[in-house]
Enzyme design. Structure first.
Site, PDB file in Angstrom:
ATOM      1  N   HIS A 307       0.849  -1.186   0.000  1.00  0.00           N
ATOM      2  CA  HIS A 307       0.000   0.000   0.000  1.00  0.00           C
ATOM      3  C   HIS A 307       0.885   1.236   0.000  1.00  0.00           C
ATOM      4  CE1 HIS A 307      -3.160   2.832   1.064  1.00  0.00           C
ATOM      5  NE2 HIS A 307      -3.994   1.912   0.658  1.00  0.00           N
ATOM      6  N   ASP A 364      -7.990  -5.095  -0.329  1.00  0.00           N
ATOM      7  CA  ASP A 364      -8.456  -5.968  -1.414  1.00  0.00           C
ATOM      8  C   ASP A 364      -8.109  -7.433  -1.203  1.00  0.00           C
ATOM      9  OD1 ASP A 364      -7.611  -3.215  -3.392  1.00  0.00           O
ATOM     10  OD2 ASP A 364      -9.642  -3.987  -3.142  1.00  0.00           O
TER      11      ASP A 364
HETATM   12  C1  SDX Z   1      -6.109   0.112  -3.189  1.00  0.00           C
HETATM   13  O1  SDX Z   1      -4.192   4.541  -2.248  1.00  0.00           O
HETATM   14  C2  SDX Z   1      -5.188   3.974  -1.668  1.00  0.00           C
HETATM   15  O2  SDX Z   1      -5.650   4.415  -0.608  1.00  0.00           O
HETATM   16  C3  SDX Z   1      -5.801   2.818  -2.408  1.00  0.00           C
HETATM   17  C4  SDX Z   1      -6.849   1.995  -1.679  1.00  0.00           C
HETATM   18  C5  SDX Z   1      -8.120   2.789  -1.449  1.00  0.00           C
HETATM   19  O3  SDX Z   1      -8.867   2.452  -0.508  1.00  0.00           O
HETATM   20  O4  SDX Z   1      -8.412   3.692  -2.290  1.00  0.00           O
HETATM   21  O5  SDX Z   1      -6.353   1.552  -0.430  1.00  0.00           O
HETATM   22  C6  SDX Z   1      -7.256   0.764  -2.490  1.00  0.00           C
HETATM   23  O6  SDX Z   1      -5.838   0.443  -4.326  1.00  0.00           O
HETATM   24  C7  SDX Z   1      -5.261  -0.884  -2.439  1.00  0.00           C
HETATM   25  C8  SDX Z   1      -4.051  -1.405  -3.285  1.00  0.00           C
HETATM   26  C9  SDX Z   1      -4.553  -2.510  -4.209  1.00  0.00           C
HETATM   27  N1  SDX Z   1      -3.493  -2.894  -5.165  1.00  0.00           N
HETATM   28  C10 SDX Z   1      -2.870  -4.095  -5.030  1.00  0.00           C
HETATM   29  O7  SDX Z   1      -3.076  -4.906  -4.140  1.00  0.00           O
HETATM   30  C11 SDX Z   1      -1.884  -4.386  -6.163  1.00  0.00           C
HETATM   31  C12 SDX Z   1      -0.581  -4.951  -5.580  1.00  0.00           C
HETATM   32  N2  SDX Z   1       0.134  -3.875  -4.866  1.00  0.00           N
HETATM   33  C13 SDX Z   1       1.089  -3.101  -5.558  1.00  0.00           C
HETATM   34  O8  SDX Z   1       0.962  -2.976  -6.899  1.00  0.00           O
HETATM   35  C14 SDX Z   1       1.605  -1.899  -4.774  1.00  0.00           C
HETATM   36  O9  SDX Z   1       1.871  -2.318  -3.507  1.00  0.00           O
HETATM   37  C15 SDX Z   1       0.751  -0.641  -4.721  1.00  0.00           C
HETATM   38  C16 SDX Z   1       0.325  -0.204  -6.077  1.00  0.00           C
HETATM   39  C17 SDX Z   1      -0.453  -0.879  -3.878  1.00  0.00           C
HETATM   40  C18 SDX Z   1       1.588   0.451  -4.077  1.00  0.00           C
HETATM   41  O10 SDX Z   1       2.618   0.754  -4.953  1.00  0.00           O
HETATM   42  P1  SDX Z   1       3.733   1.843  -4.575  1.00  0.00           P
HETATM   43  O11 SDX Z   1       3.387   2.578  -3.333  1.00  0.00           O
HETATM   44  O12 SDX Z   1       3.992   2.630  -5.807  1.00  0.00           O
HETATM   45  O13 SDX Z   1       4.968   0.958  -4.178  1.00  0.00           O
HETATM   46  P2  SDX Z   1       6.020   0.391  -5.209  1.00  0.00           P
HETATM   47  O14 SDX Z   1       5.297  -0.193  -6.396  1.00  0.00           O
HETATM   48  O15 SDX Z   1       7.049   1.436  -5.431  1.00  0.00           O
HETATM   49  O16 SDX Z   1       6.621  -0.837  -4.375  1.00  0.00           O
HETATM   50  C19 SDX Z   1       7.703  -0.641  -3.457  1.00  0.00           C
HETATM   51  C20 SDX Z   1       8.493  -1.944  -3.497  1.00  0.00           C
HETATM   52  C21 SDX Z   1       8.939  -2.338  -4.913  1.00  0.00           C
HETATM   53  O17 SDX Z   1      10.089  -3.152  -4.773  1.00  0.00           O
HETATM   54  P3  SDX Z   1      11.575  -2.444  -5.015  1.00  0.00           P
HETATM   55  O18 SDX Z   1      11.505  -1.773  -6.376  1.00  0.00           O
HETATM   56  O19 SDX Z   1      11.717  -1.438  -3.867  1.00  0.00           O
HETATM   57  O20 SDX Z   1      12.537  -3.584  -4.928  1.00  0.00           O
HETATM   58  O21 SDX Z   1       7.656  -3.038  -3.063  1.00  0.00           O
HETATM   59  C22 SDX Z   1       7.483  -3.953  -4.136  1.00  0.00           C
HETATM   60  C23 SDX Z   1       7.833  -3.219  -5.402  1.00  0.00           C
HETATM   61  O22 SDX Z   1       8.271  -4.140  -6.417  1.00  0.00           O
HETATM   62  N3  SDX Z   1       6.061  -4.342  -4.128  1.00  0.00           N
HETATM   63  C24 SDX Z   1       5.627  -5.575  -4.338  1.00  0.00           C
HETATM   64  C25 SDX Z   1       4.229  -5.484  -4.187  1.00  0.00           C
HETATM   65  N4  SDX Z   1       3.875  -4.226  -3.916  1.00  0.00           N
HETATM   66  C26 SDX Z   1       5.020  -3.512  -3.898  1.00  0.00           C
HETATM   67  N5  SDX Z   1       6.264  -6.737  -4.628  1.00  0.00           N
HETATM   68  C27 SDX Z   1       5.473  -7.828  -4.770  1.00  0.00           C
HETATM   69  N6  SDX Z   1       4.112  -7.841  -4.635  1.00  0.00           N
HETATM   70  C28 SDX Z   1       3.467  -6.678  -4.353  1.00  0.00           C
HETATM   71  N7  SDX Z   1       2.142  -6.665  -4.220  1.00  0.00           N
END
Ligand code: SDX
Length: 428
Positions: A307, A364
């Site tokens: 998140h 989710d």
């Molecule tokens: C919602 O914003 C809100 O409030 C949203 C929400 C709402 O109520 O409106 O809460 C609802 O959208 C919840 C999120 C649902 N999405 C997912 O579950 C999809 C999976 N999650 C990711 O795609 C990710 O965690 C996000 C999109 C939620 C957040 O992305 P960020 O903040 O841009 O973080 P990032 O992508 O920069 O990740 C940081 C690190 C990375 O690794 P490094 O590059 O540092 O090595 O964490 C890793 C990412 O690769 N990472 C994951 C991961 N999520 C982040 N690795 C594996 N699996 C994951 N799910």
């Protein structure tokens, strides 16, 4: 703490005012930065950038705190109802009994949609994704209520637009489902409460008597409360930016629906179930899929994890996880993917990659398991998220309008070609 931040660039020094919120959050107001220094800031994804000052929802990502207008999500999910929470978010205070009754009645008299909307619905093939149908039907309200196109009308007239979309969204959502399954649509039953009416429009069939199961209606009401607002997330920021151009409420909400659709945002609840089903089909080897989630060369991500704000736990995920156990037990449903989900969570909570990056289950991760137990099909999960988020979008749009916020128009750093002379095709 000093009331200003000093920015030093070379010999130049700039004093930028600090802004402090009621929960002691502090931001640097860079409103004068470009005019004073010629510089802008750069922050792809706005990870460190505030877009507004808001009094609607407070999140503390480190402590796992979520409050709507100062009330904790835990108390609201336990003691309130979705319609009462919608009132709270939109108007700022919990309603008196008379206000709540009037609000419910206002909504009931607007649940019916113009019969011509069925012609729009019939234009969609049955394989149309319900989110595309939903955003289209919401936009169609601008045609049936052209006066809604002007967001600068009197507060009463704007409020009528708000009531209309709160009332019609469940009808649109249920009709999008009926279009997908090829069943005739059901008309609203205003004898029922908000969630029961929605469930009946979704599942009633002409040849059968449909009785709403109160366990399902109550579970749905709690889920909608948990999704009702979440400060400046992707879809809410979209609603605000679209509304900031003085586009109508309905155009802004339709834009929010489309932003929510993405699998990194509201589309994640469907993606989680599809992921869990794939893991189940693949033999349920959670360690294999965890390794894929950590492999930078593998596009697979653990959907429902991570998140932007919560770096400890998502309080909604905790509530939904418990509700999943309760609802499945009450309904006598045994869903093997719930065990796979719990297994994934257990492994992730003890895995350095996830712990280091502070990746925990988000709203989710478990919600789809409950929706499925309630009989809601997977590609309707994000429609359910939109149904829950609607009052939050409305409240944020209303706050942006009432605060007369400027049109949203970020700057950029240009990294393209410098000036070059045009050459005709014969000269190239
Ligand atoms: C919602 O914003 C809100 O409030 C949203 C929400 C709402 O109520 O409106 O809460 C609802 O959208 C919840 C999120 C649902 N999405 C997912 O579950 C999809 C999976 N999650 C990711 O795609 C990710 O965690 C996000 C999109 C939620 C957040 O992305 P960020 O903040 O841009 O973080 P990032 O992508 O920069 O990740 C940081 C690190 C990375 O690794 P490094 O590059 O540092 O090595 O964490 C890793 C990412 O690769 N990472 C994951 C991961 N999520 C982040 N690795 C594996 N699996 C994951 N799910």
């Amino acid at each position: 703490m000093s009331k200003t931040a000093e920015l030093k660039i070379g010999d130049a020094s700039y004093q930028l005012p600090l802004v402090e919120g009621t929960e002691n959050e502090t931001g640097i107001d860079i409103g004068s930065l470009r005019s004073e220094s010629g510089l802008i800031t750069l922050d792809p994804g706005f990870k460190n950038t505030g877009s507004t000052k808001s009094a609607i929802t407070f999140l503390d990502g480190e402590k796992g705190i979520l409050r709507y207008r100062g009330y904790s999500i835990e108390e609201l999910a336990e003691k309130s109802t979705f319609i009462e929470v919608a009132y709270l978010l939109i108007y700022g205070e919990l309603p008196t009994p008379e206000q709540l009754s009037a609000f419910q009645n206002d909504i009931k008299v607007h649940t019916l949609v113009h019969e011509d909307i069925k012609k729009i619905l019939e234009g969609f093939p049955s394989n149309a994704h319900p989110m595309g149908v939903l955003s289209s039907l919401v936009t169609s309200l601008t045609a049936f209520y052209p006066e809604s196109l002007d967001p600068n009308r009197s507060a009463d007239k704007v409020n009528l637009s708000i009531i209309r979309i709160l009332a019609k969204m469940p009808t649109f959502a249920a009709w999008a489902y009926k279009n997908e399954v090829g069943h005739p649509v059901n008309y609203p039953d205003n004898e029922l409460d908000y969630c029961s009416n929605f469930l009946k429009m979704m599942f009633a069939l002409p040849a059968e008597k449909y009785e709403v199961d109160p366990v399902i209606a109550n579970a749905l009401d709690k889920l909608l409360i948990l999704h009702a607002d979440h400060e400046q997330n992707c879809s809410t920021s979209t609603v605000r930016v679209v509304g900031s151009s003085q586009a109508s409420l309905y155009a802004s909400i339709s834009a929010g629906i489309n932003a929510l659709w993405g699998p990194l945002h509201g589309g994640a609840n469907s993606a989680v179930i599809n992921m869990l089903e794939n893991i189940k089909k693949d033999g349920g080897d959670t360690k294999k899929w965890m390794a894929k989630a950590k492999d930078k060369d593998d596009p697979f991500r653990l959907m429902g994890f991570g998140h932007r704000v919560y770096k400890n736990f998502d309080p909604r995920a905790k509530i939904i996880k418990k509700a999943a156990d309760d609802v499945l037990a009450k309904l006598g449903v045994n869903d093997p993917v719930l065990d796979i989900a719990k297994g994934l969570e257990e492994v992730a909570l003890n895995d350095e990659y996830f712990v280091e990056r502070k990746l925990y289950p988000n709203v989710d991760f478990y919600s789809g398991i409950i929706y499925r137990a309630l009989g809601i099909p997977v590609d309707m999960f994000t429609v359910m998220f939109a149904l829950g988020r609607l009052p939050g979008w409305i409240a944020q749009w209303k706050e942006m309008r009432e605060n007369h916020e400027p049109i949203g128009r970020p700057r950029q750093i240009y990294v393209g070609e410098n000036l070059r002379p045009y050459k005709g095709v014969s000269e190239r």
